[in-house]
Design an enzyme around this catalytic site. Sequence first.
Site, short mmCIF file in Angstrom:
data_model
loop_
_atom_site.label_atom_id
_atom_site.label_comp_id
_atom_site.label_asym_id
_atom_site.label_seq_id
_atom_site.Cartn_x
_atom_site.Cartn_y
_atom_site.Cartn_z
N LYS A 147 0.80 -1.23 0.00
CA LYS A 147 0.00 0.00 0.00
C LYS A 147 0.84 1.28 0.00
O LYS A 147 0.37 2.33 -0.46
CB LYS A 147 -0.94 0.00 1.21
CG LYS A 147 -2.08 -1.00 1.13
CD LYS A 147 -3.15 -0.56 0.17
CE LYS A 147 -4.40 -1.42 0.28
NZ LYS A 147 -5.48 -0.94 -0.61
N SER A 189 -8.88 -0.34 6.54
CA SER A 189 -8.89 -1.29 7.65
C SER A 189 -7.50 -1.46 8.25
O SER A 189 -7.35 -2.11 9.28
CB SER A 189 -9.40 -2.66 7.18
OG SER A 189 -8.51 -3.23 6.24
N GLU A 204 -9.65 -14.14 -4.19
CA GLU A 204 -10.50 -13.59 -3.14
C GLU A 204 -10.83 -14.67 -2.11
O GLU A 204 -10.85 -15.85 -2.45
CB GLU A 204 -11.83 -13.08 -3.71
CG GLU A 204 -11.72 -11.88 -4.62
CD GLU A 204 -13.10 -11.42 -5.08
OE1 GLU A 204 -13.47 -10.27 -4.77
OE2 GLU A 204 -13.80 -12.20 -5.76
N GLY A 208 -15.86 -13.29 0.47
CA GLY A 208 -15.78 -11.96 -0.12
C GLY A 208 -15.56 -12.02 -1.62
O GLY A 208 -14.58 -11.50 -2.14
N ASP A 258 -16.98 -10.60 -4.18
CA ASP A 258 -17.68 -9.54 -4.92
C ASP A 258 -17.09 -9.30 -6.30
O ASP A 258 -17.83 -9.06 -7.26
CB ASP A 258 -17.68 -8.24 -4.11
CG ASP A 258 -16.28 -7.81 -3.69
OD1 ASP A 258 -15.63 -8.56 -2.94
OD2 ASP A 258 -15.84 -6.73 -4.11
N SER A 282 1.10 -9.72 -0.75
CA SER A 282 0.81 -8.29 -0.61
C SER A 282 1.18 -7.67 0.72
O SER A 282 1.36 -6.45 0.80
CB SER A 282 -0.67 -8.03 -0.90
OG SER A 282 -1.49 -8.75 0.00
#
Length: 324
Positions: free
Chosen positions: A57, A82, A208, A212, A214, A308
């Site tokens: 990030k 989060s 995923e 979750g 989506d 990640s």
Amino acid sequence: MTSTPPTITLDDVREAAARLKGVAHRTPVLRSRTLDALVGAEVLLKCENFQRVGAFKFRGAYNAASRLAPEQLARGIAAYSSGNHAQAVALAARELGTTAVIVMPEDAPRSKRAATEGYGAEIVTYDRYSGDRVAIAEALATDRGLALIPPYEHPHVMAGQGTAALELLEEAGELDALLVPVGGGGLIAGSATAVKGLRPGTRIVGVEPEAGDDTKRSLEAGRRVEIPVPRTIADGQALHTPGELTFSVNRRLVDEIALVSDDEIRAAMRFAFERLKIVVEPSGATPLAALLAGRAGALPRRVGVIVSGGNIDTGRFAELCGGV
């Protein structure tokens, strides 16, 4: 006929890489003969758990924050997250000599909140199951005159995240497939832009948690689908719908989505700790879980994996991994 131009391009990712040079870490690429033998492919792990703040990030946060006008930068930055984007924006703000206010869920991992505060950010909390973090952050930014840097819905954030995949290609060369965790979709959007721009034949596989899914549902439907807020150990992937900008990229460039269970994520975290000697948080372990559990289908010869992040405290790690 005209077509909608891509939200980001390979050149955007390259520009982000130049901006991040000397600021972000160029993280290692690890190999394991044991892993290769287990999955039947050459696996190259891009270890963003060694990135500043312990996750990819920082790349997107710094790329976006460093492009703000001086007068806006001086007023400060707001974000919602989060945990990992929270830390990334807090550190980027500190590096650039300004302040940050972060909207975080009340149940965010304690270690991530403590790290965010440690970088000097102010924390505003909300209930992730009843509150609207975007609305809260937008109101706060408007009220205080802050620049809002979202965790994925921003071209400069997506381009910054894509620099991890760009580095992997520079070091590893040709890849037949790339596995990437999918939350809001910024990491895989940037990664797919970089990889497809240089190696159009590389298969891009998002991963995923089962609870979750989506993005998988959205790609199958051809439009963004909303699901209830997921309850999964992969807190960084507990989103109810893909981002609008990220989905516009991912629907063109992502080839498939694989799903993994929480138990498979735990097994991947244990494998990474015991055999690779690295600590990986649940969201960062999902692509490895997909490989180990055979969720990514028949694997080609050379497979890249974006690990990640590694932000998890010892108590939570021991709880999830059965007392490891």
